[in-house]
Every structure is written in structure tokens, then in C-alpha cells.
Design a protein around this motif. Structure first.
Motif, PDB file in Angstrom:
ATOM      1  N   SER A 244       0.818  -1.215   0.000  1.00  0.00           N
ATOM      2  CA  SER A 244       0.000   0.000   0.000  1.00  0.00           C
ATOM      3  C   SER A 244       0.853   1.266   0.000  1.00  0.00           C
ATOM      4  O   SER A 244       0.435   2.301  -0.490  1.00  0.00           O
ATOM      5  CB  SER A 244      -0.954   0.009   1.196  1.00  0.00           C
ATOM      6  N   GLN A 245       2.060   1.182   0.554  1.00  0.00           N
ATOM      7  CA  GLN A 245       2.944   2.346   0.639  1.00  0.00           C
ATOM      8  C   GLN A 245       3.987   2.389  -0.481  1.00  0.00           C
ATOM      9  O   GLN A 245       4.819   3.289  -0.515  1.00  0.00           O
ATOM     10  CB  GLN A 245       3.659   2.364   1.996  1.00  0.00           C
ATOM     11  N   GLY A 246       3.971   1.394  -1.356  1.00  0.00           N
ATOM     12  CA  GLY A 246       4.943   1.363  -2.444  1.00  0.00           C
ATOM     13  C   GLY A 246       6.362   1.071  -1.982  1.00  0.00           C
ATOM     14  O   GLY A 246       7.326   1.497  -2.613  1.00  0.00           O
ATOM     15  N   ILE A 247       6.500   0.322  -0.889  1.00  0.00           N
ATOM     16  CA  ILE A 247       7.824  -0.047  -0.382  1.00  0.00           C
ATOM     17  C   ILE A 247       8.326  -1.241  -1.189  1.00  0.00           C
ATOM     18  O   ILE A 247       7.704  -2.299  -1.204  1.00  0.00           O
ATOM     19  CB  ILE A 247       7.768  -0.410   1.116  1.00  0.00           C
ATOM     20  N   GLU A 248       9.467  -1.070  -1.846  1.00  0.00           N
ATOM     21  CA  GLU A 248      10.058  -2.137  -2.648  1.00  0.00           C
ATOM     22  C   GLU A 248      11.201  -2.835  -1.930  1.00  0.00           C
ATOM     23  O   GLU A 248      11.462  -4.009  -2.166  1.00  0.00           O
ATOM     24  CB  GLU A 248      10.539  -1.589  -3.987  1.00  0.00           C
ATOM     25  N   SER A 249      11.906  -2.102  -1.072  1.00  0.00           N
ATOM     26  CA  SER A 249      13.044  -2.644  -0.334  1.00  0.00           C
ATOM     27  C   SER A 249      13.065  -1.997   1.040  1.00  0.00           C
ATOM     28  O   SER A 249      12.845  -0.795   1.166  1.00  0.00           O
ATOM     29  CB  SER A 249      14.357  -2.324  -1.048  1.00  0.00           C
ATOM     30  N   ALA A 250      13.358  -2.803   2.070  1.00  0.00           N
ATOM     31  CA  ALA A 250      13.399  -2.253   3.427  1.00  0.00           C
ATOM     32  C   ALA A 250      14.065  -3.250   4.371  1.00  0.00           C
ATOM     33  O   ALA A 250      14.201  -4.431   4.058  1.00  0.00           O
ATOM     34  CB  ALA A 250      11.993  -1.943   3.927  1.00  0.00           C
ATOM     35  N   THR A 251      14.444  -2.734   5.512  1.00  0.00           N
ATOM     36  CA  THR A 251      14.819  -3.576   6.641  1.00  0.00           C
ATOM     37  C   THR A 251      13.898  -3.188   7.783  1.00  0.00           C
ATOM     38  O   THR A 251      13.352  -2.076   7.801  1.00  0.00           O
ATOM     39  CB  THR A 251      16.314  -3.402   7.012  1.00  0.00           C
ATOM     40  N   LEU A 252      13.686  -4.113   8.721  1.00  0.00           N
ATOM     41  CA  LEU A 252      12.739  -3.799   9.782  1.00  0.00           C
ATOM     42  C   LEU A 252      13.080  -4.497  11.083  1.00  0.00           C
ATOM     43  O   LEU A 252      13.802  -5.498  11.107  1.00  0.00           O
ATOM     44  CB  LEU A 252      11.314  -4.134   9.360  1.00  0.00           C
ATOM     45  N   LEU A 253      12.530  -3.939  12.143  1.00  0.00           N
ATOM     46  CA  LEU A 253      12.640  -4.491  13.490  1.00  0.00           C
ATOM     47  C   LEU A 253      11.236  -4.786  13.999  1.00  0.00           C
ATOM     48  O   LEU A 253      10.308  -4.014  13.744  1.00  0.00           O
ATOM     49  CB  LEU A 253      13.321  -3.489  14.428  1.00  0.00           C
ATOM     50  N   PHE A 254      11.095  -5.873  14.737  1.00  0.00           N
ATOM     51  CA  PHE A 254       9.797  -6.287  15.282  1.00  0.00           C
ATOM     52  C   PHE A 254       9.953  -6.577  16.767  1.00  0.00           C
ATOM     53  O   PHE A 254      10.920  -7.221  17.184  1.00  0.00           O
ATOM     54  CB  PHE A 254       9.292  -7.533  14.542  1.00  0.00           C
ATOM     55  N   LEU A 255       8.970  -6.130  17.558  1.00  0.00           N
ATOM     56  CA  LEU A 255       8.976  -6.341  18.998  1.00  0.00           C
ATOM     57  C   LEU A 255       7.540  -6.473  19.457  1.00  0.00           C
ATOM     58  O   LEU A 255       6.676  -5.708  19.025  1.00  0.00           O
ATOM     59  CB  LEU A 255       9.625  -5.114  19.666  1.00  0.00           C
ATOM     60  N   GLY A 256       7.253  -7.449  20.304  1.00  0.00           N
ATOM     61  CA  GLY A 256       5.895  -7.552  20.815  1.00  0.00           C
ATOM     62  C   GLY A 256       5.561  -8.918  21.347  1.00  0.00           C
ATOM     63  O   GLY A 256       6.420  -9.681  21.780  1.00  0.00           O
ATOM     64  N   GLY A 257       4.272  -9.237  21.268  1.00  0.00           N
ATOM     65  CA  GLY A 257       3.767 -10.523  21.739  1.00  0.00           C
ATOM     66  C   GLY A 257       3.205 -11.328  20.592  1.00  0.00           C
ATOM     67  O   GLY A 257       2.618 -10.786  19.663  1.00  0.00           O
ATOM     68  N   SER A 258       3.384 -12.649  20.675  1.00  0.00           N
ATOM     69  CA  SER A 258       2.872 -13.554  19.640  1.00  0.00           C
ATOM     70  C   SER A 258       1.931 -14.560  20.276  1.00  0.00           C
ATOM     71  O   SER A 258       2.203 -15.079  21.363  1.00  0.00           O
ATOM     72  CB  SER A 258       4.033 -14.276  18.945  1.00  0.00           C
ATOM     73  N   ASP A 259       0.842 -14.844  19.589  1.00  0.00           N
ATOM     74  CA  ASP A 259      -0.202 -15.703  20.137  1.00  0.00           C
ATOM     75  C   ASP A 259       0.135 -17.172  19.982  1.00  0.00           C
ATOM     76  O   ASP A 259       0.952 -17.570  19.145  1.00  0.00           O
ATOM     77  CB  ASP A 259      -1.543 -15.377  19.474  1.00  0.00           C
ATOM     78  N   GLN A 260      -0.555 -17.988  20.751  1.00  0.00           N
ATOM     79  CA  GLN A 260      -0.273 -19.423  20.829  1.00  0.00           C
ATOM     80  C   GLN A 260      -0.557 -20.199  19.550  1.00  0.00           C
ATOM     81  O   GLN A 260      -0.024 -21.271  19.358  1.00  0.00           O
ATOM     82  CB  GLN A 260      -1.064 -20.043  21.976  1.00  0.00           C
TER      83      GLN A 260
ATOM     84  N   SER B  28      12.586 -14.382  13.950  1.00  0.00           N
ATOM     85  CA  SER B  28      12.260 -13.882  15.281  1.00  0.00           C
ATOM     86  C   SER B  28      12.561 -14.937  16.328  1.00  0.00           C
ATOM     87  O   SER B  28      12.544 -16.136  16.051  1.00  0.00           O
ATOM     88  CB  SER B  28      10.775 -13.513  15.370  1.00  0.00           C
ATOM     89  N   ALA B  29      12.810 -14.453  17.546  1.00  0.00           N
ATOM     90  CA  ALA B  29      12.941 -15.324  18.709  1.00  0.00           C
ATOM     91  C   ALA B  29      11.686 -15.136  19.547  1.00  0.00           C
ATOM     92  O   ALA B  29      11.228 -14.002  19.759  1.00  0.00           O
ATOM     93  CB  ALA B  29      14.192 -14.981  19.496  1.00  0.00           C
ATOM     94  N   PHE B  30      11.123 -16.254  20.006  1.00  0.00           N
ATOM     95  CA  PHE B  30       9.887 -16.252  20.786  1.00  0.00           C
ATOM     96  C   PHE B  30      10.188 -16.932  22.116  1.00  0.00           C
ATOM     97  O   PHE B  30      10.663 -18.066  22.139  1.00  0.00           O
ATOM     98  CB  PHE B  30       8.794 -17.027  20.043  1.00  0.00           C
ATOM     99  N   GLY B  31       9.905 -16.237  23.217  1.00  0.00           N
ATOM    100  CA  GLY B  31      10.201 -16.804  24.526  1.00  0.00           C
ATOM    101  C   GLY B  31       8.973 -16.899  25.402  1.00  0.00           C
ATOM    102  O   GLY B  31       8.132 -15.999  25.421  1.00  0.00           O
ATOM    103  N   ARG B  32       8.893 -18.018  26.145  1.00  0.00           N
ATOM    104  CA  ARG B  32       7.827 -18.240  27.126  1.00  0.00           C
ATOM    105  C   ARG B  32       8.440 -19.032  28.275  1.00  0.00           C
ATOM    106  O   ARG B  32       8.881 -20.166  28.068  1.00  0.00           O
ATOM    107  CB  ARG B  32       6.667 -18.990  26.515  1.00  0.00           C
ATOM    108  N   LYS B  33       8.476 -18.428  29.428  1.00  0.00           N
ATOM    109  CA  LYS B  33       9.141 -19.030  30.595  1.00  0.00           C
ATOM    110  C   LYS B  33      10.565 -19.392  30.199  1.00  0.00           C
ATOM    111  O   LYS B  33      11.303 -18.544  29.724  1.00  0.00           O
ATOM    112  CB  LYS B  33       8.344 -20.212  31.120  1.00  0.00           C
ATOM    113  N   GLU B  34      10.939 -20.658  30.371  1.00  0.00           N
ATOM    114  CA  GLU B  34      12.312 -21.062  30.044  1.00  0.00           C
ATOM    115  C   GLU B  34      12.453 -21.528  28.605  1.00  0.00           C
ATOM    116  O   GLU B  34      13.529 -21.903  28.177  1.00  0.00           O
ATOM    117  CB  GLU B  34      12.773 -22.194  30.970  1.00  0.00           C
ATOM    118  N   GLN B  35      11.375 -21.527  27.838  1.00  0.00           N
ATOM    119  CA  GLN B  35      11.426 -22.024  26.465  1.00  0.00           C
ATOM    120  C   GLN B  35      11.642 -20.884  25.476  1.00  0.00           C
ATOM    121  O   GLN B  35      10.994 -19.840  25.572  1.00  0.00           O
ATOM    122  CB  GLN B  35      10.124 -22.734  26.098  1.00  0.00           C
TER     123      GLN B  35
END
Length: 148
Positions: free
Chosen positions: A32-48, A97-104
């Protein structure tokens, strides 16, 4: 090694919402923004119900079959990725991405579908004047980055 040069373009800050899915949400935004090339960072929560590719079943196979696993539950997430156009001129996200839950901890590629759990923050750094593109490699079947 092959390389190309690019310049920094626009910078986008995205707040993803509960239920948004990666890579779909990022690829739709890039288109939608006409982005052809980029790098990105992601941070947050991921569902089960999220799934990630954690490597090939057989690392010696000519056309490796990916190993896909589900996250062990709602997880903390951090990732880094790139966006480049594929052969159909569609922006394709490659996000590990790395996903962490407790010790996993699970680390993998989000291409099988990661659903955001309440919090998702993405910063996209657009790259301009860039000739890199994703193309199908006939040997492996992977959509590999090609630079000129």
C-alpha cells in the motif's frame, strides 16, 4: 559475496493490533505504501496459534523440506527482517524472530504465520535506489535475494 548499495528512504512506525498476522500485515502495508526494499525491526507478543519455520527436516537435501512448529503459548517476541520485491513485483517479508515463554525459546522464520498477541511494534526503514530482488532458486526452491 555479492552486494548492491542503497540509500535510506522513509521510516515507518507501525503499531500492530491483536490478531494481526505476520507476514501478511507487513506485506500488505508495504504494498500500500509502495515499499520495494526495506529492513525492519519487530517487537511484541505472539499468540499461541502461531507457527514458525525452525529449519529444514534434512539439512543435506537438495530441496529441503521445512520443519514447522507451533509456539508453546503466548510468547514475547523480537525479530529482524527484510522486505524485497519478488519476481511478481510483490513485497515479500523475510523475518526471523525469537519467541520466549518461561524457560522455552523458539527461533524461526515467521513465513508460516505469526499472530500478534495485543502488542506488536514494527519499525520499517525503507531502502531506495536498490536493485536487490527475491527470485526462485531452481536448485533449492527458495526465494533467494539476488543483487546486481
Amino acid at each position: 559475496m555479492k552486494y548492491t548499495e542503497a540509500k535510506l528512504g522513509r521510516i515507518f512506525i507501525l503499531r500492530l493490533e491483536h490478531g494481526d498476522r505476520l507476514p501478511d500485515t507487513i506485506e500488505e502495508f508495504a504494498q500500500s505504501q509502495g515499499i520495494e526494499s526495506a529492513t525492519l525491526l519487530f517487537l511484541g507478543g505472539s499468540d499461541q496459534n502461531s507457527k514458525v519455520v525452525v529449519g529444514p527436516e534434512d539439512g543435506t537435501a537438495i530441496k529441503p523440506v521445512p520443519t514447522v512448529i507451533g509456539l508453546p503459548g503466548v510468547s514475547e517476541s523480537v525479530g529482524v527482517g527484510t522486505i524485497f520485491l519478488n519476481e511478481d513485483r510483490m513485497p515479500k517479508l523475510h523475518l526471523h524472530s525469537a519467541f520466549g515463554r518461561k524457560e522455552q525459546t523458539v527461533t524461526g522464520c515467521t513465513r508460516e504465520g505469526v499472530t500478534i498477541w495485543h502488542i506488536g511494534e514494527v519499525i520499517i526503514f525503507e531502502l531506495i535506489n536498490c536493485s536487490a530482488q527475491r527470485k526462485i532458486d531452481p536448485t533449492t526452491g527458495f526465494e533467494l535475494l539476488q543483487v546486481q
